[in-house]
Each structure stands twice: as C-alpha cells, then as structure tokens.
Write an enzyme that holds these catalytic residues in place. Structure first.
Site: not given
Ligand SMILES: Cc1cc2nc3c(=O)[nH]c(=O)nc-3n(C[C@H](O)[C@H](O)[C@H](O)COP(=O)(O)OP(=O)(O)OC[C@H]3O[C@@H](n4cnc5c(N)ncnc54)[C@H](O)[C@@H]3O)c2cc1C
Ligand SMILES: Cc1cc2nc3c(=O)[nH]c(=O)nc-3n(C[C@H](O)[C@H](O)[C@H](O)COP(=O)(O)OP(=O)(O)OC[C@H]3O[C@@H](n4cnc5c(N)ncnc54)[C@H](O)[C@@H]3O)c2cc1C
Lengths: 259, 397
Positions: B354, B378
């Site tokens: 709650g 990831e």
């Molecule tokens: C705190 C944090 C730590 C991180 N650490 C690392 C790291 O150490 N090394 C590293 O390399 N990266 C890292 N990242 C990056 C992370 O892996 C990416 O944020 C992630 O892969 C998603 O990419 P994006 O945020 O650009 O989202 P986008 O790709 O822009 O996606 C936005 C939305 O669209 C959806 N979407 C996109 N394409 C599709 C599709 N083809 N079909 C269905 N849905 C889709 C996604 O699921 C999401 O809901 C980190 C991110 C954060 C926030």
C-alpha cells in the site's frame, strides 16, 4: 609481521538465554558465531598482512565445535587455525582463559602482534585481552579504533576514549584489543572458502601446552558466579512529548525541581 | 561445512532444489552475504545520491566473485554462464544497480573471451578476474538502439594503429571501467557486416567520456557516453578477425542474457520477501493483511512467477554451458520471462504494501524503479520476442 588473532566462538546474541537453575548461559541449540569484535580483529590482521607480509594465525580456546570459527577465519584470510581444547579447560573464567591462551601462544612460537576483540558478546568482561598481555608480559593497548602506522618494529594506534582518542605508539611484540570502528570486515571469499574446505585445524590439549592443572578450568578460576539475575525495571520513568523545544523546556523545568 | 550466516533471508528459503554443487553453493552464499552485509545497508543512500558503487565493487572483488566471470586458464575460477547467474541473482537481491555494474564487467569481457586472441585474453582477463580492472561493452549509439545496424562509429587502419571516431551512448560502467569492448565500422560500405570489435582502454589518446545520465533506477550504476575523437589504439586491440564484429556481438548477447534474466529473478525474490514479511505484520480490520485471500493470492502469484522464472533461467544457463550451436531462442525466452516477472512482482509488492510500499522508507519503491531497465537493456523485450518468433517461424518451416 606474524600475527595471532584470538577468536572466541559465542552464541548468536539474538537467542541467548540463561539457565535459571545453574545461572550459566544455556548454549544448547543456540547458533554459534564468531564473536563480532573478533571479526574486526581478524580483518585488521589480514590488512596488516596484506600491507607488510607475514602470517595470520587464528587461535581459539573452546570445545571441538569451535573449529567452525577457525575455518571461517581461514576463509576470511587467516593462514591457519589452532584450537586449544580439553575437557580440563571447562569452567574457565577470564584468568584461566588468559593463562590458557598464553600457554598456547608460547607453543606457537615467534610472533610480532596479538590481536583480540575488545570484548566477547557473551562473557562481556573485556578482560581476556589485557589478561593475556599481562601473562605474556607484553605492552598492550585496548579499544583500538585505528592503526595509524605499522612497521616491523612498532605500531602507532588510536585508542578510543569517551571524549575523543589517544594516540599511542608501542614497540613490538605487543597486544591490541580492537573496537568495531577500526574497519569493516570483509565477507569470506571464494578462494578462502575453498582453502577452509581443505584446511586442518591443529588441536592443542592441556598437555600439549604444558598447562599447570591447578591453573586451568574451574580449578584455576578464582571467579565464582554467585547469582545471575535480570535487574527489576525501574518504574519512575517519564517520557516528554511535543516539539524538541517544548521537550527541552520541560526537561529544564524538571531538572530545576531537583536543584 | 561452513554454515550460512544470514538467517534473515534463509528463513524464506523454501524452494526447488536445483542440486547445486558445493562450489555453486559457495558462490551463491558468498554473493548473498555480500548483499546482506555490504550492499543492503548502503543501497538506499547510493540510490538517493546517484552514486556509483565503487566501494561495493571492491568488496565484491575481495570476495573473489569477479573470478567467476573468467575461466581458470586466464586467472579466474569460472566454469560458465550458470555460475555467473547464481552470483548475479544474489547480488540483485541486494541492489540491481550494483549487480548491473558487476554484470557489465562480465559483458565487457565476453567479446574477448568469445572471439579474442590468446594474447588479448592473457592481457586483459586476469586483471578482471582479480577485480582490479572493470570492463564495459559499447554497442549502442544515439541512432542505433534496437537497430544495431545503425551504428556510425568508424575504425580506420592508420598503418601502425587503428583510428576510431564516433560516440557510444548509455554505456554501463562508462568512465569507471578500464577495459571497453567497442564495435565500429571498418568497412562502412558493407554496413554492419563490415563492423569489427576493439578493446579501447581508459586513457587511450582521443578517448573521453560524456555526461553521466540521471536515471529512473539502477542509480548506483554509471551510464555514460564514450567519445572517440581520432582515438588511436595499437593494432593488436582488434578482437577476432576484421569484419566479424557483429557476429561477436550477437554471440556475446546470447551468452549474457541469462545474466540479465537472473537479475530479474533476484529482484523479484527480494520484492516477494519484503512484501510477504510486511503482510504478516501489517494489521488492518483487526487481522494481519496476509490473512486476506486477495493479498494471499497476490503473494502466491508472485512466488509462482519468481520460481518459474528461476527454473527457466537456470535451465537456459545450463543449456548455454553445454555449448549448443545456437542459443538465441532459449536465451531470449529466459530474458523476457524473468524480467517481465521482475516488473510484475515488484509492482505487486508495492501494491501489497500500500502507501508504505510507495514511500522511500521501504525498499520496494526502489525495486520497482530498478525493475524497468531489465525490460529495456541488452535488447528490449519486444526485440527478444522478435527473435523468438523468427526462430519459431524457422523451426516450423
Ligand atoms: C541504463 C541503461 C544502460 C545501458 N547500458 C548499455 C551498455 O552497457 N552497452 C550498450 O551498448 N548499450 C547499453 N544500453 C542501451 C540499451 O541496450 C538500449 O537502450 C536498448 O537496446 C534499446 O534501444 P533504444 O533505447 O534506442 O530503444 P529503441 O530501439 O529506440 O526502441 C524504442 C521502442 O521501440 C521498440 N522497438 C524498436 N524496434 C522494434 C521492432 N523492430 N519491433 C518491435 N519493437 C521495436 C522497442 O522495443 C522500444 O520499446 C543501456 C541503456 C540504458 C537505458
Ligand atoms: C561474572 C562472570 C560470569 C561468567 N559466566 C559464565 C557463564 O555463564 N558460562 C560460561 O561458559 N562462562 C562464563 N564465564 C566464563 C568466562 O569468563 C568467559 O567466557 C571467558 O573467560 C572469556 O571471557 P569473556 O567472554 O568476557 O571475553 P572478553 O574478555 O570479553 O573477550 C575479549 C577478547 O578476548 C579473546 N577471547 C576471549 N575468550 C577467548 C577464547 N576462549 N578463545 C580465544 N580468544 C578469546 C577474544 O579476542 C575476545 O574478543 C563467566 C565469567 C564471569 C567473570
């Protein structure tokens, strides 16, 4: 620097009970742990070893199951564990305990430093450290909160006081008892645990340490426990309430009443 | 054997027996004791102050847990994904921010382990096994998130060196790690098929860090930009062969995903522990709220989902340790299920508690914020479902 750490196995403070008939601690079925202060003594020893080289030997007097705390000490960085154990030690008070540990230390050979906890959480006397130092005629400092400087020949430490601390320098070999502020003990490491798994704890009997029979156990203990009891809770207590300022003025009024 | 010295959590230990070996139990116990004694007392303050948990990583190193990330041949004591999963689960029970920083060290060295030369392995892995050097993994860029093919960072052959240009975004352990495995285009015409992986070291000329992100959760971890401006690195920093960077990245993520999944399991378990304990002691309408069937059913579902997630994650990690030809589907499935579970269970833990659950005095508020990232990094859970779906499409061809 070769260091001996004295470690006592104690009942976990969470479930300590007194046997009402014998006035002694009921130890059956109670989880046993390493005396919390001794974890800090061990940590300090391991840090000194990491800094200056040498060895750390964990020493305990107790029943056979006290081996457990010595294995735990090995998993936290001690090189070996020695248990002084004999039925003849039963009933030892702080004097007999100090005597017995001193005899064991003499069997272990050359050392530079002995570290003890400030006190054991069960016996709570804080006498064994100083008692051991007296038996061995070593300089000692109690309630050490910090090691400022350490070399092969001397230590400079801070002794905790009510109103601050003293800085004390002493030659080695010496004995220290430590308080919890001195460090944050590490948790047992994986490699340490592997080592403990294979370790043999050396066990010394009364004969092994050449202890005089009249100096050990109940026979060697001048302390006689007459009675153990819980004090009656005092009833004339009053709690102030309100803001901090209000409580302070109530307190001042109260004190005035006594003047 | 040494007894487990943390009765508070062990009271809740009534779950499936996975027949762990003595070494595996030691790993779990060590990680749990770290969580209990070191991490839990500090997690709220680190979260509040948005502070990287350097001291806690050093505690983890002293307990030899970094050795679990590295095989024996390179100075560690690791035997594979399953051991790592066990360690991560217990660390995450303490704090997902701290556990993420540790996990990212494992992720950062995987490309070297999977594709690197013996020289690179001997050069970099022993110091990570000791916990002396931390690692990071640099894939994501501002225009390349889910679509890794969008990366723009380039690496040009400069004769006696590689010259890297570009910016990596949101890199866990950025600015804190010594060793960065980074993907860059060595043959931009070929797109992602012309990408290669490199080791960039802290202090390399032309290598710097951007601002530290201010995040919703896992605030004890550091997330920063990696900026490469004519960054020159020795020739032997190339991981594997030129042009194989993307394959290495895919293989790396297949192996690492159960790790993220296990963070979800540990977090869900922690939230369940908090909620169940609270529900026993909170009295409303004259009874502990755990006696209300609606609350009991929520707790029951939380327990079912957490145990189911653990079973899938352990199974997937063991599958990976058997070195199958392709682990993508199984690895994706456990990541999706365990991290969706963590989000659900932490949200329900707040509900069970709650208004108190919503307050920062209680840990479940942070747990709910921490859970969200697990569904994103990831590879988002949507992308994981794409992978699983495509694999099914192939299997049933
Ligand atoms: C705190 C944090 C730590 C991180 N650490 C690392 C790291 O150490 N090394 C590293 O390399 N990266 C890292 N990242 C990056 C992370 O892996 C990416 O944020 C992630 O892969 C998603 O990419 P994006 O945020 O650009 O989202 P986008 O790709 O822009 O996606 C936005 C939305 O669209 C959806 N979407 C996109 N394409 C599709 C599709 N083809 N079909 C269905 N849905 C889709 C996604 O699921 C999401 O809901 C980190 C991110 C954060 C926030
Ligand atoms: C009034 C009184 C009542 C007692 N009641 C009981 C009782 O009910 N039951 C009972 O069994 N005993 C009892 N004793 C026995 C006994 O005195 C202590 O348990 C024992 O001598 C150690 O003293 P301590 O626990 O106060 O240790 P402290 O002097 O407080 O311990 C200081 C440090 O000395 C070292 N040390 C102490 N003991 C050992 C050890 N055995 N091995 C290795 N290092 C050690 C540790 O480093 C420890 O941190 C009692 C003693 C007194 C004076």
């Amino acid at each position: 620097m070769n260091i001996i750490v004295c470690i006592k196995q104690v009942p976990d403070a969470k479930d300590v009970r007194l046997d009402p008939k014998t006035n002694t601690l009921a130890r059956e079925g109670v989880a046993a742990i390493m005396n919390p202060f001794d974890r800090h003594a061990l940590e300090e020893a391991v840090r000194l070893k990491e800094q200056l080289g040498g060895t750390v030997t964990a020493l305990s007097m107790g029943p056979p199951q006290a081996k457990e705390v010595l294995l735990e000490a090995i998993s936290c960085g001690a090189d070996e564990g020695v248990l002084v154990s004999d039925r003849a030690f039963a009933g030892a008070d702080t004097w007999a305990t100090s005597y017995t540990l001193a005899k064991a230390v003499q069997v272990l050979g050359a050392f530079d430093l002995i570290l003890c906890g400030k006190q054991a959480i069960d016996g709570d006397t804080a006498q064994v450290g100083p008692g051991l130092a007296a038996q061995l005629k070593l300089p000692y400092v109690t309630c050490v909160q910090k090691t400022r400087e350490a070399s092969a020949a001397m230590l400079r430490v801070e002794r905790m006081m009510d109103d601050g601390y003293d800085v004390v320098q002493l030659p080695l070999p010496a004995l220290l008892t430590v308080v919890k502020d001195i460090n944050e003990p590490r948790v047992p490491s994986l490699k340490g645990k592997m080592k403990a798994k294979k370790a043999e704890i050396r066990v010394l009997s009364a004969a092994d340490i050449k202890a005089e029979p009249q100096c050990i156990g109940l026979a060697g203990s001048p302390t006689k426990v007459a009675r153990v009891f819980s004090p009656e809770p005092r009833s004339n207590r009053r709690m102030f309430s309100g803001t901090a300022a209000e409580q302070v003025s109530q307190l001042v009024e109260e004190i005035r009443g006594y003047l | 054997m040494l007894a487990l010295k943390c009765p508070r959590l062990c009271a809740q230990e009534n779950t499936v027996d996975y027949f762990l070996t003595e070494e595996q139990r030691m790993i779990k116990e060590t990680a749990r004791q770290l969580a209990e004694e070191k991490i839990i007392p500090k997690r709220a303050e680190l979260d509040e102050r948005d502070e990287f948990a350097a001291e806690l990583l050093r505690d983890i190193a002293k307990a030899d847990l970094f050795a679990v990330l590295v095989p024996e041949a390179y100075g560690g004591m690791g035997t594979g994904a399953f051991d790592i999963v066990l360690a991560l689960e217990e660390l995450a029970r303490g704090c997902v921010g701290v556990a993420t920083s540790f996990a990212a060290c494992g992720l950062g060295i995987l490309p070297i382990l999977i594709s690197g030369s013996e020289e690179l392995k001997h050069k970099y892995l022993p110091s990570v096994a000791e916990g002396k050097h931390w690692a990071a993994f640099g894939l994501t860029e501002s225009n390349a998130g889910s679509d890794a093919a969008g990366i723009r960072t380039t690496a040009v052959d400069g004769g006696d060196c590689w010259i890297l240009n570009g910016t990596k975004q949101w890199i866990t352990n950025g600015g804190e790690a010594k060793i960065y495995s980074v993907i860059a285009l060595t043959n931009p015409e070929k797109g992602i098929r012309g990408a290669s992986m490199f080791v960039v070291e802290d202090g390399d000329p032309g290598f710097s860090y951007g601002k530290k992100e201010n995040k919703m959760g896992i605030r004890a971890s550091s997330t920063r930009e990696l900026i490469m401006k004519d960054c020159r690195i020795p020739k032997d920093r190339l991981i594997g062969r030129k042009g194989t960077g993307f394959i290495t990245v895919m293989k790396t993520l297949d192996v690492s995903r159960p790790g993220i999944a296990s963070l979800g399991v540990g977090l869900a378990q922690a939230a369940l522990d908090e909620a169940a304990r609270y529900a026993k002691q909170r009295v409303q309408f004259g009874k502990p709220i755990i006696s209300f069937q609606a609350v009991q059913h929520m707790l029951a579902d939380m327990a079912i989902q957490t145990d189911a997630a653990r079973g899938l994650v352990y199974g997937a990690a063991r599958h990976i340790d058997a070195h199958p030809a392709d682990a993508s589907k199984v690895s994706s499935m456990c990541k999706v299920f365990a991290t969706d579970t963590a989000m659900k269970v932490t949200t329900d833990a707040v509900q069970v508690m709650g208004g108190y659950g919503y307050m920062k005095e209680y840990p479940v508020e942070k747990m709910m914020r921490d859970a969200k990232i697990l569904q994103i990094y990831e590879g988002t859970n949507q992308i994981q479902r794409n992978v699983i779906g495509q694999e099914l499409n192939r299997e049933y061809a």
